[in-house]
Structures are given as structure tokens and as C-alpha cells.
Motif scaffolding. Sequence first.
Motif, PDB file in Angstrom:
ATOM      1  N   GLY A   1      27.179  51.613  32.305  1.00 56.33           N
ATOM      2  CA  GLY A   1      26.333  52.703  32.746  1.00 56.33           C
ATOM      3  C   GLY A   1      25.960  52.654  34.212  1.00 56.33           C
ATOM      4  O   GLY A   1      25.553  53.671  34.784  1.00 56.33           O
ATOM      5  N   LEU A   2      26.098  51.468  34.856  1.00 60.78           N
ATOM      6  CA  LEU A   2      25.731  51.357  36.261  1.00 60.78           C
ATOM      7  C   LEU A   2      26.720  52.074  37.161  1.00 60.78           C
ATOM      8  O   LEU A   2      26.365  52.562  38.228  1.00 60.78           O
ATOM      9  CB  LEU A   2      25.644  49.881  36.667  1.00 60.78           C
TER      10      LEU A   2
ATOM     11  N   ARG B   1      36.546  40.757  32.728  1.00 59.18           N
ATOM     12  CA  ARG B   1      35.722  41.917  32.400  1.00 59.18           C
ATOM     13  C   ARG B   1      36.295  43.164  33.041  1.00 59.18           C
ATOM     14  O   ARG B   1      36.614  43.183  34.242  1.00 59.18           O
ATOM     15  CB  ARG B   1      34.286  41.677  32.869  1.00 59.18           C
ATOM     16  N   SER B   2      36.423  44.207  32.224  1.00 62.13           N
ATOM     17  CA  SER B   2      36.888  45.496  32.716  1.00 62.13           C
ATOM     18  C   SER B   2      35.688  46.385  33.004  1.00 62.13           C
ATOM     19  O   SER B   2      34.826  46.587  32.143  1.00 62.13           O
ATOM     20  CB  SER B   2      37.801  46.165  31.676  1.00 62.13           C
ATOM     21  N   LEU B   3      35.619  46.912  34.215  1.00 65.82           N
ATOM     22  CA  LEU B   3      34.466  47.701  34.654  1.00 65.82           C
ATOM     23  C   LEU B   3      34.908  49.126  34.982  1.00 65.82           C
ATOM     24  O   LEU B   3      35.894  49.330  35.702  1.00 65.82           O
ATOM     25  CB  LEU B   3      33.821  47.080  35.893  1.00 65.82           C
ATOM     26  N   PRO B   4      34.194  50.133  34.470  1.00 60.65           N
ATOM     27  CA  PRO B   4      34.494  51.516  34.844  1.00 60.65           C
ATOM     28  C   PRO B   4      33.902  51.838  36.215  1.00 60.65           C
ATOM     29  O   PRO B   4      32.764  51.484  36.519  1.00 60.65           O
ATOM     30  CB  PRO B   4      33.817  52.327  33.743  1.00 60.65           C
TER      31      PRO B   4
ATOM     32  N   ILE C   1      29.864  54.707  42.840  1.00 59.52           N
ATOM     33  CA  ILE C   1      28.472  54.769  42.386  1.00 59.52           C
ATOM     34  C   ILE C   1      27.924  53.364  42.204  1.00 59.52           C
ATOM     35  O   ILE C   1      28.614  52.468  41.711  1.00 59.52           O
ATOM     36  CB  ILE C   1      28.376  55.569  41.071  1.00 59.52           C
ATOM     37  N   ALA C   2      26.657  53.165  42.611  1.00 62.42           N
ATOM     38  CA  ALA C   2      25.888  51.940  42.347  1.00 62.42           C
ATOM     39  C   ALA C   2      26.543  50.694  42.924  1.00 62.42           C
ATOM     40  O   ALA C   2      26.441  49.608  42.354  1.00 62.42           O
ATOM     41  CB  ALA C   2      25.666  51.756  40.846  1.00 62.42           C
ATOM     42  N   GLY C   3      27.209  50.830  44.064  1.00 64.47           N
ATOM     43  CA  GLY C   3      27.781  49.658  44.704  1.00 64.47           C
ATOM     44  C   GLY C   3      29.054  49.152  44.070  1.00 64.47           C
ATOM     45  O   GLY C   3      29.469  48.018  44.333  1.00 64.47           O
ATOM     46  N   GLY C   4      29.698  49.945  43.217  1.00 68.99           N
ATOM     47  CA  GLY C   4      30.964  49.522  42.620  1.00 68.99           C
ATOM     48  C   GLY C   4      32.057  49.426  43.662  1.00 68.99           C
ATOM     49  O   GLY C   4      32.037  50.105  44.697  1.00 68.99           O
ATOM     50  N   GLN C   5      33.043  48.578  43.380  1.00 67.18           N
ATOM     51  CA  GLN C   5      34.140  48.357  44.308  1.00 67.18           C
ATOM     52  C   GLN C   5      35.439  48.888  43.696  1.00 67.18           C
ATOM     53  O   GLN C   5      35.863  48.431  42.636  1.00 67.18           O
ATOM     54  CB  GLN C   5      34.284  46.873  44.629  1.00 67.18           C
ATOM     55  N   ALA C   6      36.057  49.864  44.371  1.00 69.39           N
ATOM     56  CA  ALA C   6      37.335  50.423  43.938  1.00 69.39           C
ATOM     57  C   ALA C   6      38.421  50.053  44.934  1.00 69.39           C
ATOM     58  O   ALA C   6      39.232  50.896  45.344  1.00 69.39           O
ATOM     59  CB  ALA C   6      37.228  51.940  43.786  1.00 69.39           C
ATOM     60  N   LYS C   7      38.451  48.799  45.337  1.00 71.45           N
ATOM     61  CA  LYS C   7      39.431  48.331  46.321  1.00 71.45           C
ATOM     62  C   LYS C   7      40.683  47.760  45.672  1.00 71.45           C
ATOM     63  O   LYS C   7      41.608  47.345  46.364  1.00 71.45           O
ATOM     64  CB  LYS C   7      38.787  47.286  47.230  1.00 71.45           C
ATOM     65  N   GLU C   8      40.711  47.686  44.351  1.00 70.71           N
ATOM     66  CA  GLU C   8      41.896  47.215  43.649  1.00 70.71           C
ATOM     67  C   GLU C   8      42.983  48.294  43.709  1.00 70.71           C
ATOM     68  O   GLU C   8      42.683  49.485  43.641  1.00 70.71           O
ATOM     69  CB  GLU C   8      41.526  46.912  42.194  1.00 70.71           C
TER      70      GLU C   8
ATOM     71  N   ASN D   1      35.032  25.426  38.410  1.00 72.60           N
ATOM     72  CA  ASN D   1      34.383  25.094  37.154  1.00 72.60           C
ATOM     73  C   ASN D   1      35.244  24.079  36.415  1.00 72.60           C
ATOM     74  O   ASN D   1      36.348  24.402  35.959  1.00 72.60           O
ATOM     75  CB  ASN D   1      34.177  26.340  36.287  1.00 72.60           C
ATOM     76  N   ARG D   2      34.745  22.863  36.295  1.00 74.73           N
ATOM     77  CA  ARG D   2      35.477  21.826  35.582  1.00 74.73           C
ATOM     78  C   ARG D   2      35.335  21.926  34.074  1.00 74.73           C
ATOM     79  O   ARG D   2      36.031  21.234  33.337  1.00 74.73           O
ATOM     80  CB  ARG D   2      34.976  20.446  36.035  1.00 74.73           C
ATOM     81  N   PHE D   3      34.423  22.784  33.609  1.00 74.28           N
ATOM     82  CA  PHE D   3      34.148  22.871  32.177  1.00 74.28           C
ATOM     83  C   PHE D   3      34.387  24.261  31.616  1.00 74.28           C
ATOM     84  O   PHE D   3      33.976  24.557  30.493  1.00 74.28           O
ATOM     85  CB  PHE D   3      32.698  22.454  31.889  1.00 74.28           C
ATOM     86  N   GLY D   4      35.003  25.152  32.363  1.00 67.42           N
ATOM     87  CA  GLY D   4      35.215  26.501  31.874  1.00 67.42           C
ATOM     88  C   GLY D   4      36.099  27.290  32.814  1.00 67.42           C
ATOM     89  O   GLY D   4      36.647  26.764  33.790  1.00 67.42           O
ATOM     90  N   PRO D   5      36.266  28.580  32.552  1.00 68.88           N
ATOM     91  CA  PRO D   5      37.144  29.417  33.388  1.00 68.88           C
ATOM     92  C   PRO D   5      36.513  29.729  34.740  1.00 68.88           C
ATOM     93  O   PRO D   5      35.296  29.641  34.921  1.00 68.88           O
ATOM     94  CB  PRO D   5      37.309  30.690  32.550  1.00 68.88           C
ATOM     95  N   THR D   6      37.357  30.095  35.676  1.00 64.56           N
ATOM     96  CA  THR D   6      36.897  30.476  37.013  1.00 64.56           C
ATOM     97  C   THR D   6      37.102  31.964  37.280  1.00 64.56           C
ATOM     98  O   THR D   6      36.962  32.398  38.423  1.00 64.56           O
ATOM     99  CB  THR D   6      37.637  29.661  38.089  1.00 64.56           C
ATOM    100  N   ASP D   7      37.444  32.730  36.254  1.00 61.52           N
ATOM    101  CA  ASP D   7      37.650  34.168  36.434  1.00 61.52           C
ATOM    102  C   ASP D   7      36.628  34.994  35.678  1.00 61.52           C
ATOM    103  O   ASP D   7      36.865  36.163  35.388  1.00 61.52           O
ATOM    104  CB  ASP D   7      39.064  34.572  36.005  1.00 61.52           C
ATOM    105  N   GLU D   8      35.488  34.395  35.347  1.00 56.81           N
ATOM    106  CA  GLU D   8      34.415  35.137  34.689  1.00 56.81           C
ATOM    107  C   GLU D   8      33.402  35.602  35.726  1.00 56.81           C
ATOM    108  O   GLU D   8      33.233  34.983  36.788  1.00 56.81           O
ATOM    109  CB  GLU D   8      33.711  34.264  33.649  1.00 56.81           C
ATOM    110  N   VAL D   9      32.718  36.681  35.418  1.00 58.74           N
ATOM    111  CA  VAL D   9      31.692  37.215  36.308  1.00 58.74           C
ATOM    112  C   VAL D   9      30.515  37.659  35.463  1.00 58.74           C
ATOM    113  O   VAL D   9      30.686  38.234  34.384  1.00 58.74           O
ATOM    114  CB  VAL D   9      32.255  38.380  37.150  1.00 58.74           C
ATOM    115  N   GLY D  10      29.311  37.361  35.936  1.00 60.16           N
ATOM    116  CA  GLY D  10      28.087  37.773  35.261  1.00 60.16           C
ATOM    117  C   GLY D  10      27.371  38.845  36.048  1.00 60.16           C
ATOM    118  O   GLY D  10      27.286  38.767  37.280  1.00 60.16           O
ATOM    119  N   CYS D  11      26.853  39.847  35.369  1.00 58.33           N
ATOM    120  CA  CYS D  11      26.168  40.963  36.017  1.00 58.33           C
ATOM    121  C   CYS D  11      24.666  40.853  35.788  1.00 58.33           C
ATOM    122  O   CYS D  11      24.225  40.609  34.658  1.00 58.33           O
ATOM    123  CB  CYS D  11      26.673  42.292  35.478  1.00 58.33           C
ATOM    124  N   PHE D  12      23.884  41.044  36.843  1.00 60.05           N
ATOM    125  CA  PHE D  12      22.431  40.966  36.775  1.00 60.05           C
ATOM    126  C   PHE D  12      21.831  42.132  37.541  1.00 60.05           C
ATOM    127  O   PHE D  12      22.463  42.705  38.440  1.00 60.05           O
ATOM    128  CB  PHE D  12      21.913  39.646  37.362  1.00 60.05           C
TER     129      PHE D  12
END
Length: 478
Positions: A300-301, A328-331, A383-390, A274-285
Amino acid sequence: MAKSTVQYMCSECGWSTAKWVGRCPECGQWGTVEEFHEARPTTGVRTAAPGRTSRTQSASVSDVARAAARPITEIDTESVKRLPTGFSEFDRVLGGGVVPGSVTLIAGEPGIGKSTLLLQTAGNVARTVAAKGTSQAGAVLYISGEESQAQVRLRASRINAVEPNLLLASTTDLSTVLGLIEQTKPALAIVDSAQTIVSQEVDGISGGSTQVREVASALIDTAKSMDIPVFLVGHVTKDGSIAGPRTLEHLVDVVCQFEGDSETALRMLRAIKNRFGPTDEVGCFDMSGEGIEEVTDPSGLFLGSDPNATDTAPVEGTCVTFTLDGHRSLPIEVQALVTKSVLPTPRRAVNGVDPSRIAMLTAVLYRHSKLNLLANDLYVSTIAGGQAKEPSSDLAIVAALASAATSKPIARSTCAIGEISLTGRVRPAPRMEYRLREAARLGFATAVVPPMRRPIHIDGLRLVEASTLADALETLLK
């Protein structure tokens, strides 16, 4: 008459040479160097499509003046207004919206929802611009090289993206695509996809390295000269990388990866470049039959229950941790099941967790906490496809296993964050304050964490520091 030259080019990185070699010296891949013929006009002038001027012929004195060098202090950036996509999650990944004249590449696996996301974005932009009262300048152009106009219209009806100033076109010819953009001068142009568009001025099949490079260069030239933002859809190979030459990612301004699990409706949009912003953002859909909906609060997911609820008793074998995806911090709720094995080799079945890390944590649990699970079948899932590989999820995984083995539930208002070493020590995780603030926002009252290098105070959240695995389990399972 065009003079044809023969060269050999690597389909992975775009490296070219005059002689064939079996292994590309640039990227080290075998069998990727292929012969291609590129037609070069002897006059040096680019052939124009009927009814339009070629890029070379259209160069004028004003173009040269615009490209003249100027002091950086005299360049005005206040007039550059980002175009909102209608999705706050999409805008955040792009850095606040679409920059005029930028070219954004959206890549992803087949059927993941790339075309649906961009068609819905086109409808949002057309609806927003139409509300401002503009007419021709507010048109949004969607060009499909994979579907007919009727097919795109059916999909637009399903996702509620039908707008009067949303223009649809179906073509695979590059000259026609450039002519449509120059003729309509849209507020946003979408080309789906780069691998289906073909230029008649160069040799090669559609999707080949030569064609993809030519298509990308032409679209970038048009976007920059006319100050029109362009979204370009890109296919991926079987290993998940973007199809075509590697130079395609270097040419465009923004590269976004649209990914997700086919078994769940969760979709994640990540900015790789991204030449115009950060590269460590993530969007959820969230993918559904009516289209794509943004998930502004994905908490909640990934949680099986509300930590504030008091009408339900805690369940053994579960523990909540917090992972970081960009800023973004995800539970993530980790669930574990421990059963007596009847097999010669105990079974280890995991979902959303690194299998090799489960084996290591089981050994650490036996050595430093005297809890022997080596002969048991272990099932660990999220749950719901979350990743706990960190690595910061280690403490929650071990706590869930210990809770399932001892039948002692962990309080629903308690979370665990920390990495576990082979010596049984609990090590800190990066950006701990981000995780703890999200835990407090969701209503967690207690967090078991490793010793802090500097004190952190979060209102409403009690921090319990544990330096060893035995101390952490004693706090969690009491």
C-alpha cells in the motif's frame, strides 16, 4: 612500562606498513595512510579494568577444552536458540532471530533511526524475556556513548520501550563497557556506538582505525566467550560507507545497513553480510514520532490506488510494475506528465527513476512506436519514495509516458513488467514468477509481460505476452 611502536595504517582498509606512503597499495586510496602509535604491554598480559579480570588472564583450562578440535558430526546445534527481536521484519533479515554470541553491526546515516530501532528492540526483548519469568538472565543492557541516561530514558518513554529489566548505562570507556557486560550477563547487549568507545590500552582518538579495531575485537571476544549477542552501532562516512577500518566489517558476524529517504517515513533494513542467514532479504519499517513500526505488507505504500476499486476511474499517465528487493516483490506505481516545452532544451525531471534511462526510453519510443516526445517536458516520478531503477521497470515507464501523451488511461487492474532494448524488443526480467504471484495477490487481473521461456500459470491473473514495444503499448492503451 609499555613499549611504543610507530606504524602507518590506512584508515579505509586497515593496511599497515612501517613507512609512510601517499597511496595505499591495498585499496588504492590517496591520503588515507596515517601514523599511529600502538602501546604494547611488554609482559604480554592485557591490563584489566578495576574490579574485573583481563581477557588474557581469564583464560582457563575450560576455555582451552572448549576450543579443542572435535569432529563436526559431534557438534550440537539444537541447543542454539535464536532470540526474537520483537520485529518480524528484523528477524527475517537476520535469518530468523539473533544468534547467541553473535555480533551485529547496524550502520546508517545520522538521524535515520539506528538508535531508535535498537532501543525499541531492547524494549521488545526485555518485555518478552520478562514474560517468561526470568530475572537476572533476562536483563537487556543498553550502553550509550553519545547520550546520557536521562536522554535515553526520554526517548524510551516516547517510543514505549520502558521496561524494569532494561538496564541503561552511559560511558565511553571500553573497560567499563566490558565490565558491565560481564557483571550483568544480559540476554542482549547494545553498544551505541563503536566510534565513541575508547580503549585506554591503545593510542589514537575515538573513531580512529586503531580504536575502532580494538573496541570491536574486545566486544567480539566477550560476546563469543560469554555467549551473549551484541548489537553494535556504526557511523557512516559522507560517501555512505561504514566509518573506520574495513576490517570492522570482516570481524563482525552480521552487517546491516539501515537506510531511507529523509523526506519520507519509509526505512529499509538490508543485510550486507550475514553468517547465519541470507544476504538478499530486506525489512520495511515506518518511522513516526512514536517510534518505528514494521511494515509487513508494504504494497500500500507504493500504490496510489487499490487495483480492486471500482468506484474511481483510471487516471492517465500511470502504470504499475513490480520490482524485486531481495526475495521480496514490491509494487511500484510510475506516474508521468508530458507537457509542451517552452524552453530551448526540454526539461527532464525524475524522482525514483534513472534519469539517463528516461532519455534512452524516449528515443526508443520515438524510433519504434512513432511517438515523438523529444520536444516535450517530461516528468516521471514514483510514489512514497519507491525506486523504479531496475531494468524490469522500463515497460511501465514507457507505458506511463505514452498514456500521458495520448491521454489514454491504463486500466487500474493491469500491470506491466519487462525490460526494453534499443531495438524495441521487450526482454524478460529475472524471477518473473515472484513478481506475478505478488501481482495476483494484490488483485491485478492482467499483466503485460515479455515472451516466457517456460509457461507460467497464476490463478486469477491473465498474462499477455508482447515481444515488441509496439505490441505492448497496443495492449495497454486500447
